[in-house]
Design an enzyme around this catalytic site. Sequence first.
Site, short mmCIF file in Angstrom:
data_model
loop_
_atom_site.label_atom_id
_atom_site.label_comp_id
_atom_site.label_asym_id
_atom_site.label_seq_id
_atom_site.Cartn_x
_atom_site.Cartn_y
_atom_site.Cartn_z
N ASN A 67 0.84 -1.20 0.00
CA ASN A 67 0.00 0.00 0.00
C ASN A 67 0.88 1.25 0.00
OD1 ASN A 67 -1.88 2.01 0.40
ND2 ASN A 67 -2.49 1.34 2.44
N TYR A 114 -16.11 -2.46 0.70
CA TYR A 114 -16.06 -2.21 2.15
C TYR A 114 -17.14 -1.20 2.52
CZ TYR A 114 -14.14 -0.33 6.62
OH TYR A 114 -13.97 0.12 7.89
N SER A 147 -8.86 0.86 -6.89
CA SER A 147 -7.87 1.77 -6.35
C SER A 147 -8.16 2.00 -4.86
CB SER A 147 -7.97 3.11 -7.07
OG SER A 147 -9.24 3.72 -6.78
N ASN A 148 -7.33 2.85 -4.25
CA ASN A 148 -7.53 3.27 -2.87
C ASN A 148 -8.57 4.39 -2.81
OD1 ASN A 148 -6.98 3.65 -0.03
ND2 ASN A 148 -4.89 2.96 -0.39
N THR A 149 -8.70 5.02 -1.65
CA THR A 149 -9.62 6.15 -1.51
C THR A 149 -9.07 7.38 -2.22
OG1 THR A 149 -8.58 6.77 0.58
CG2 THR A 149 -10.48 5.28 0.69
N SER A 184 -2.31 5.18 0.50
CA SER A 184 -3.15 5.77 1.54
C SER A 184 -2.92 7.28 1.59
CB SER A 184 -2.82 5.16 2.91
OG SER A 184 -3.46 5.89 3.93
N GLY A 209 -16.52 1.96 -4.73
CA GLY A 209 -17.91 2.25 -5.04
C GLY A 209 -18.76 1.06 -5.41
N ASN A 259 -3.62 9.14 4.08
CA ASN A 259 -3.66 9.57 5.48
C ASN A 259 -2.34 9.43 6.23
OD1 ASN A 259 -6.48 10.21 5.34
ND2 ASN A 259 -6.88 8.01 5.36
#
Length: 357
Positions: free
Chosen positions: A170, A312, A239-241, A173, A291, A175
């Site tokens: 990863n 998720y 993909s990630n967020t 992220s 999504g 964050n």
Amino acid sequence: MLSAVFPLVRPLLHALDAETAHSLTLGALARLPLRPPPADDPRLHVTVMSRTFSNPVGLAAGFDKGAEAPDALLGLGFGFVEVGGVVPRPQPGNPRPRVFRLPEDRAVINRFGLNSEGLAVVRGRLEARRGRPGIVGVNIGANKDSADRLADYVACTRGLAGLVDFITVNVSSPNTPGLRDLQGEAFLDDLLARVVAARDESGTGTAVLLKIAPDIGLDGLDAMTATARRRGIDALVVSNTTVARPASLAGAARAETGGLSGRPLFSPATRLLAEAFLRVGTELPLIGVGGIDSADAAWTKIRAGASLVQLYSALVYAGPGLVGEIKAGLLRRLEQEGARSLTGIVGRDAADLARSA
């Protein structure tokens, strides 16, 4: 049973702050009696990365960060479960509140900051489930204050290879400050080379995956897919967020910082997925994330190039029954197409979806 109960308990859970509700849910799952994953229709079986998945619907990383309940989650009908993210040393992540529901948008914003109990704890839990059925992977990252982030990924790989079916690197992220800098071509090349070497040294068949951000440009995607192929990565997770905030967002929490997931991520993530398929074709399997909240959404991801999909955020609103609904819907689509498996559907409409998703 859980699917039937969820509509009754959802108002109670949503009356709590999002992180507390999530912790209660995960704790309840961890206490359930273990049961084997349910059998799936053979038409849903997918063989990639030298493994046969009983169905293509997986749980994305972030739900079970500490590997507390992977077997209970497999028992809900997922074809595979990804635990984590995991970092070498325990870290608390960002201050609370750090996760926010946007019910009007069927979305979530989080800024957890890779909160993790650390490698030793997660390794112990994964060792305890050796021999149990079901495909489980782990998402790995780097400690926020690490002096050598590349070494953190290597440490996690060495500690977890052989205990899971796949390890997801990863670097996307939003964050953890500076983490996405590792998506740069030179850093990424070095990182993947070290992780693959560590996996190879372990002598295990653990697959290595790379998870990318939805916010990269096409030049960045070109570089990342080329690097992934050169270093022998087994699959890409797309993909990630996202750090983007669509103008259509209506939720009161839309101004919160962090990564946005859920329905608003579907179009940009699907477009990037299709673009990735146009670059790698069938040479590198793709896992579509972002999504997915219905069988139609999962079907579109597969048409865009995904061999497997993960979800998720939609569980926050739809509950665990969504997994079965998606699988049943995929079977109906296969029947309508007269197809015997999903293989021939993968990437079928990637060119169109890259332009219009």
